[in-house]
Design a protein around this motif. Sequence first.
Motif, PDB file in Angstrom:
ATOM      1  N   ASP A 133      -5.372   3.047  -4.243  1.00 27.17           N
ATOM      2  CA  ASP A 133      -6.298   3.782  -3.399  1.00 27.17           C
ATOM      3  C   ASP A 133      -5.509   4.725  -2.486  1.00 27.17           C
ATOM      4  N   ALA A 174      -6.072   4.017   1.314  1.00 23.39           N
ATOM      5  CA  ALA A 174      -5.381   2.814   1.786  1.00 23.39           C
ATOM      6  C   ALA A 174      -3.884   3.054   1.871  1.00 23.39           C
ATOM      7  N   ASN A 202      -3.177   5.030   4.989  1.00 23.37           N
ATOM      8  CA  ASN A 202      -3.284   4.166   6.171  1.00 23.37           C
ATOM      9  C   ASN A 202      -2.037   3.292   6.326  1.00 23.37           C
ATOM     10  N   LEU A 203      -1.529   2.785   5.196  1.00 20.25           N
ATOM     11  CA  LEU A 203      -0.323   1.967   5.254  1.00 20.25           C
ATOM     12  C   LEU A 203       0.875   2.810   5.697  1.00 20.25           C
ATOM     13  N   SER A 227       0.752   3.159   9.366  1.00 18.25           N
ATOM     14  CA  SER A 227       1.176   1.921  10.017  1.00 18.25           C
ATOM     15  C   SER A 227       2.692   1.770   9.983  1.00 18.25           C
ATOM     16  N   ARG A 268       3.215  -0.812  -3.169  1.00 22.15           N
ATOM     17  CA  ARG A 268       2.483  -0.083  -2.136  1.00 22.15           C
ATOM     18  C   ARG A 268       3.373   0.169  -0.920  1.00 22.15           C
ATOM     19  N   ARG A 317      -2.394 -10.739  -4.191  1.00 19.16           N
ATOM     20  CA  ARG A 317      -2.990  -9.668  -3.393  1.00 19.16           C
ATOM     21  C   ARG A 317      -4.480  -9.615  -3.652  1.00 19.16           C
ATOM     22  N   ASP A 344      -6.280  -6.661  -3.498  1.00 24.27           N
ATOM     23  CA  ASP A 344      -6.740  -5.316  -3.812  1.00 24.27           C
ATOM     24  C   ASP A 344      -6.592  -4.955  -5.288  1.00 24.27           C
TER      25      ASP A 344
END
Length: 315
Positions: free
Chosen positions: A54, A57, A60-61, A64, A90, A126, A128
């Motif tokens: 994704d 996502a 966003n990671l 972070s 990821r 995981r 996801d």
Amino acid sequence: MSARRRRGDLDRAAVFEAILGDLGAEAASPDAPPGTVAIDAIVFPERQPRQSMDPVALANLAASIRERGVLEPVLVRRVERGYELIAGERRTRAARDAGLTRIPAIVLDLDDREALEISIMENLQREDLNAVEETEAVLQLLELTMGLDRGGALSLLGEVVQEARGREPQARFDAEQKRAAAELFERLGRFTPASFLANRVPILGFPDELLEVVRGGALDFTKAQALARLDDPGERRRLLEEAVREELSLSQIRRRITEIRSDRAIERPLDDVVLDRIHQARRLLQRRSLAKLPESRLRRVGDLLDELLSLLEPG
């Protein structure tokens, strides 16, 4: 320097605990933090469970990581080209997107089979993975553990299920093989052999367009299961597009399938344009859509429905 382990010293339970977030005393100790490797030196294996990611996502990671760094080291092994990633795709991609040049890593000395097995186990922990990737991962793990090809793994599962139901299987596999397969599913804790064989394995036989949307996360596999029951490719594609576009619920999809099958039962064939108009009208004639109309248009809809009913009434 990165943590280095020889194959003879590898404690698999400890590695799997590390994958699940408990890195053990050595990695967690302030006196022995994990080392780092250059991200440019990491190569991704060709065969791995995760096939899609994704982008939101991942972004966003990356954000972070820019703020807090990489909190959990990835797992790699040395290869001629540098380091082959075992677990943490990821994190690696997000760290690269965040502008990092090095990433915390634990370097393990593993052969091809061990590396793939750990990669599969890590991915299965995981949340996801989509249903297609998860199904493929479980079958790959079963194949690796039992030393079987895909057909053999499915046959073994079939015997496990038959025996559990009190039926006499063909006995192609011995009791130890069946026990090992059953124990693998107990360890995963996600499916029973029976539920996996009945509900997950058929996913891999879905038409390509359904596999694509499930892999991409645009449609839940239970909705794809329902759509797969439509035999006509054109009808299936139209309803698939509608389900994704309108975000139809599973019950709505099932209702539409019932309507499509009812349309098929009409003895006199209808023009495709007429059928498309009928389906479009059904979608729009819902309380939520009608409530948005101004009073004048709502009255007009009522008049047209009265006219339509009079045309459709027999005689």
